[in-house]
Design a protein around this motif. Structure first.
Motif, mmCIF file in Angstrom:
data_model
loop_
_atom_site.group_PDB
_atom_site.id
_atom_site.type_symbol
_atom_site.label_atom_id
_atom_site.label_comp_id
_atom_site.label_asym_id
_atom_site.label_seq_id
_atom_site.Cartn_x
_atom_site.Cartn_y
_atom_site.Cartn_z
ATOM 1 N N ARG A 153 0.921 -1.245 -0.083
ATOM 2 C CA ARG A 153 0.068 0.008 0.033
ATOM 3 C C ARG A 153 0.873 1.299 -0.038
ATOM 4 N NH1 ARG A 153 -5.484 -0.415 1.544
ATOM 5 N NH2 ARG A 153 -6.172 -2.806 1.810
ATOM 6 N N GLY A 154 0.264 2.380 -0.161
ATOM 7 C CA GLY A 154 1.017 3.735 -0.221
ATOM 8 C C GLY A 154 1.295 4.243 1.126
ATOM 9 N N TYR A 155 1.974 5.726 0.921
ATOM 10 C CA TYR A 155 2.613 6.052 1.955
ATOM 11 C C TYR A 155 1.325 6.490 2.892
ATOM 12 C CZ TYR A 155 7.395 6.066 0.215
ATOM 13 O OH TYR A 155 8.555 5.735 -0.031
ATOM 14 N N GLY A 156 0.253 7.077 2.073
ATOM 15 C CA GLY A 156 -0.920 7.509 3.040
ATOM 16 C C GLY A 156 -1.373 6.496 3.822
ATOM 17 N N ALA A 157 -1.356 5.216 3.470
ATOM 18 C CA ALA A 157 -1.955 4.073 4.099
ATOM 19 C C ALA A 157 -1.198 3.844 5.427
ATOM 20 C CB ALA A 157 -2.191 2.785 3.274
ATOM 21 N N ALA A 158 0.269 3.984 4.940
ATOM 22 C CA ALA A 158 1.332 3.886 6.139
ATOM 23 C C ALA A 158 0.925 4.662 7.138
ATOM 24 C CB ALA A 158 2.934 3.610 5.529
ATOM 25 N N GLY A 159 0.949 5.913 6.739
ATOM 26 C CA GLY A 159 0.874 7.059 7.667
ATOM 27 C C GLY A 159 -0.522 7.047 8.383
ATOM 28 N N LEU A 160 -1.660 6.258 7.982
ATOM 29 C CA LEU A 160 -2.534 6.182 8.790
ATOM 30 C C LEU A 160 -2.480 5.163 9.870
ATOM 31 C CD1 LEU A 160 -5.791 6.715 9.149
ATOM 32 C CD2 LEU A 160 -6.107 4.969 7.496
ATOM 33 N N VAL A 161 -1.880 4.257 9.744
ATOM 34 C CA VAL A 161 -1.531 3.118 10.677
ATOM 35 C C VAL A 161 -0.840 4.049 11.925
ATOM 36 C CG1 VAL A 161 -0.235 1.160 11.351
ATOM 37 C CG2 VAL A 161 -1.635 1.154 9.167
ATOM 38 N N GLY A 162 0.378 4.641 11.575
ATOM 39 C CA GLY A 162 1.105 5.497 12.314
ATOM 40 C C GLY A 162 0.411 6.372 12.983
ATOM 41 N N ALA A 163 -0.728 7.200 12.403
ATOM 42 C CA ALA A 163 -1.216 8.404 13.092
ATOM 43 C C ALA A 163 -2.218 7.348 14.118
ATOM 44 C CB ALA A 163 -2.289 8.871 12.221
ATOM 45 N N ALA A 164 -3.061 6.225 13.943
ATOM 46 C CA ALA A 164 -3.896 5.637 14.731
ATOM 47 C C ALA A 164 -2.995 5.162 16.012
ATOM 48 C CB ALA A 164 -4.345 4.098 13.841
ATOM 49 N N MET A 165 -1.717 4.955 15.985
ATOM 50 C CA MET A 165 -0.952 4.340 17.084
ATOM 51 C C MET A 165 -0.833 5.643 17.763
ATOM 52 S SD MET A 165 2.283 2.023 17.538
ATOM 53 C CE MET A 165 1.481 0.320 17.659
ATOM 54 N N THR A 166 -0.514 6.624 17.146
ATOM 55 C CA THR A 166 -0.031 7.963 17.938
ATOM 56 C C THR A 166 -1.331 8.616 18.568
ATOM 57 O OG1 THR A 166 1.640 8.540 16.113
ATOM 58 C CG2 THR A 166 0.708 10.313 17.707
ATOM 59 N N VAL A 167 -2.442 8.506 18.051
ATOM 60 C CA VAL A 167 -3.604 9.277 18.880
ATOM 61 C C VAL A 167 -3.782 8.182 19.909
ATOM 62 C CG1 VAL A 167 -6.023 9.507 18.592
ATOM 63 C CG2 VAL A 167 -4.516 10.171 16.696
ATOM 64 N N GLY A 168 -3.850 6.887 19.834
ATOM 65 C CA GLY A 168 -4.108 6.055 20.643
ATOM 66 C C GLY A 168 -2.859 6.230 21.814
ATOM 67 N N ALA A 169 -1.730 6.549 21.795
ATOM 68 C CA ALA A 169 -0.792 6.680 22.503
ATOM 69 C C ALA A 169 -1.071 8.026 23.458
ATOM 70 C CB ALA A 169 0.662 6.891 22.082
ATOM 71 N N ALA A 170 -1.152 9.099 22.645
ATOM 72 C CA ALA A 170 -1.514 10.230 23.084
ATOM 73 C C ALA A 170 -2.778 10.406 24.189
ATOM 74 C CB ALA A 170 -1.829 11.429 21.997
ATOM 75 N N LEU A 171 -3.801 9.449 23.905
ATOM 76 C CA LEU A 171 -4.955 9.482 24.700
ATOM 77 C C LEU A 171 -4.737 8.536 25.940
ATOM 78 C CD1 LEU A 171 -7.709 9.109 22.130
ATOM 79 C CD2 LEU A 171 -7.232 11.098 23.493
ATOM 80 N N GLY A 172 -3.915 7.516 25.890
ATOM 81 C CA GLY A 172 -3.538 6.563 26.893
ATOM 82 C C GLY A 172 -2.732 6.952 27.911
ATOM 83 N N ALA A 173 -1.541 7.730 27.373
ATOM 84 C CA ALA A 173 -0.484 8.192 28.477
ATOM 85 C C ALA A 173 -1.028 8.598 29.765
ATOM 86 C CB ALA A 173 0.430 9.034 27.760
ATOM 87 N N PRO A 174 -1.943 9.788 29.894
ATOM 88 C CA PRO A 174 -2.167 10.277 31.000
ATOM 89 C C PRO A 174 -3.364 9.085 31.796
ATOM 90 C CG PRO A 174 -3.377 11.571 29.248
ATOM 91 C CD PRO A 174 -2.456 10.698 28.562
ATOM 92 N N LEU A 175 -4.022 8.413 31.177
ATOM 93 C CA LEU A 175 -4.788 7.483 31.757
ATOM 94 C C LEU A 175 -4.003 6.393 32.428
ATOM 95 C CD1 LEU A 175 -7.508 6.859 28.859
ATOM 96 C CD2 LEU A 175 -7.532 8.528 30.829
#
Length: 435
Positions: free
Chosen positions: A54-76
């Motif tokens: 798949r393309g760079y956009g698809a790869a970036g979406l996976v990375g973005a999903a993990m980043t958003v999860g990490a940003a929400l999860g860290a303070p919790l």
């Protein structure tokens, strides 16, 4: 005969910090444990590009999903550490990491995106836990060199992890790289579980403690420090992308590794110097300096050696800025909320990195590489200026408070001078008479 010139480097703060019980093994574990974490983004990118085709956009979406999860999860997760202790949280997140990385290579792409978000949400809180433990181990007057050492260890990890991910993905396979990175993260979780560093100091309350009200510690100043943390890593993320773009425009992509290494070494030197200072430098001042020295980097064009020289001043301020923000957060957060506060600090850093790279990329797509440095640096400078009124107000209040404290003894002394020495009354009691 020429006189002998001696250069003395103040190593005393580092000797005192490294003499603290438990700090040496914690810093050693932090360097090794962070290496697989710094490789996660590239490992997932190579897998989506080469294995899933798949393309760079698809790869970036996976990375973005993990980043958003990490940003929400860290303070919790930090709040869970505050309430239940470190080991239960480490056990939970290590198991979650094992599940994600052992199954990521067999998941269909849409499922992988959702799994990446959940994996980020339950991401092993390595960075925030280490910084929380440093605050527990080091008294306030020794935290600056301890956090400087921590920032330098992060630089070392980032110098090794991404390069290792590239080598594994290109020499073997992206599929194998996922398993290797996952094994490293799970091993880090197990090691930290066995080490079990303290999250509260010896003079601080232990056991379950009700978390203090957020209104008591989520102050404008703390929000300002978090904003500085985000802006700092936004500038760093934008610089990373802009360096690659500048070298590509100049036809010197082959020098990318060397240029980024010079930048990282400058950050190590700056972090070392910061830890040896006798007086703290406010985080917003360091951010302003980092931003101002980043804005003109693009004037070096795509010539690799000019970029190396231009990156040195900004590089000297990278590690100090991160260290200063962590140190300040540790001082502002009460012990019962330190884990959550460090989690917020980790989220702020994560968000900054996530915003900096695409922002610089979007700017570069419509202009030239030099504007990537300029725009992200300008944003960092604006954040530093936005935080300035809060800092000035705090200093004015502190100065007024100190002046009131100095005036109080003088007032008391004046009242005492109005009274004559006590004399004995007819029955031997003490009697005070006024002049």
């Amino acid at each position: 005969m020429a006189p002998e010139v001696r250069t003395n480097v103040n190593l005393k703060p580092y000797r005192q910090a490294l003499a603290l019980p438990g700090l040496r093994p914690l810093l050693l574990v932090s360097v090794l444990a962070r290496i697989p974490f710094t490789a996660t983004s590239l490992a997932l990118t190579f897998y989506v590009l080469l294995e899933l085709e798949r393309g760079y956009g698809a790869a970036g979406l996976v990375g973005a999903a993990m980043t958003v999860g990490a940003a929400l999860g860290a303070p919790l997760l930090g709040r869970l550490v505050d309430r239940y202790g470190l080991r239960p949280v480490l056990a939970l997140t290590t198991v979650a990491e094992a599940v994600f990385w052992s199954t990521a290579a067999v998941l269909p792409y849409p499922v992988l995106v959702g799994a990446a978000f959940l994996g980020g949400l339950l991401n092993l809180p390595l960075f925030s836990v280490i910084r929380q433990s440093i605050a527990a181990m080091a008294p306030p007057d020794q935290r600056r060199p301890a956090y400087a050492l921590d920032s330098m260890s992060v630089e070392l990890s980032f110098m090794i992890g991404p390069a290792l991910a590239v080598a594994l993905a290109t020499s073997f396979s992206p599929h194998l790289t996922l398993y290797a990175v996952g094994a490293g993260i799970v091993g880090s979780g197990i090691t930290l579980f066995l080490l079990n560093p303290p999250t509260r100091g010896s003079d601080e309350p232990t056991g379950p403690v009700g978390p203090p009200s957020r209104r008591a510690w989520l102050t404008p100043r703390l929000f300002g420090v978090l904003a500085v943390s985000t802006a700092c890593t936004l500038v760093l993320g934008g610089t990373d992308v802009s360096v690659v773009a500048a070298l590509r425009d100049g036809g010197e992509v082959r020098w990318t590794g060397l240029v980024l290494t010079v930048w990282a070494v400058a950050s190590l030197v700056g972090g070392f110097a910061y830890g040896a200072l006798t007086r703290p430098v406010p985080p917003w001042v360091l951010l302003a300096g980092l931003s101002l020295t980043t804005i003109p980097i693009g004037l070096g064009g795509g010539t690799w050696w000019l970029l190396c020289l231009a990156l040195v001043p900004a590089g000297l301020l990278c590690a100090p800025t991160i260290a200063a923000t962590a140190d300040t957060v540790s001082r502002l957060a009460p012990v019962g909320a330190r884990g959550e506060a460090m989690g917020l600090h980790g989220s702020a850093i994560t968000v900054g990195v996530a915003l900096g790279a695409p922002l610089a990329g979007a700017v570069i797509d419509h202009t030239v590489a030099g504007w990537g440095f300029a725009v992200t640096g300008l944003i960092g400078l604006l954040v530093a200026l936005a935080v300035l009124p809060t800092e000035l107000r705090r200093r004015r209040i502190a100065a007024d408070h100190a002046a009131a404290e100095r005036a109080a003894p003088e007032q008391t002394a004046g009242d005492d001078r109005k009274q004559s020495p006590t004399v004995g009354g007819p029955n031997g009691e003490l009697v005070g008479t006024e002049h």
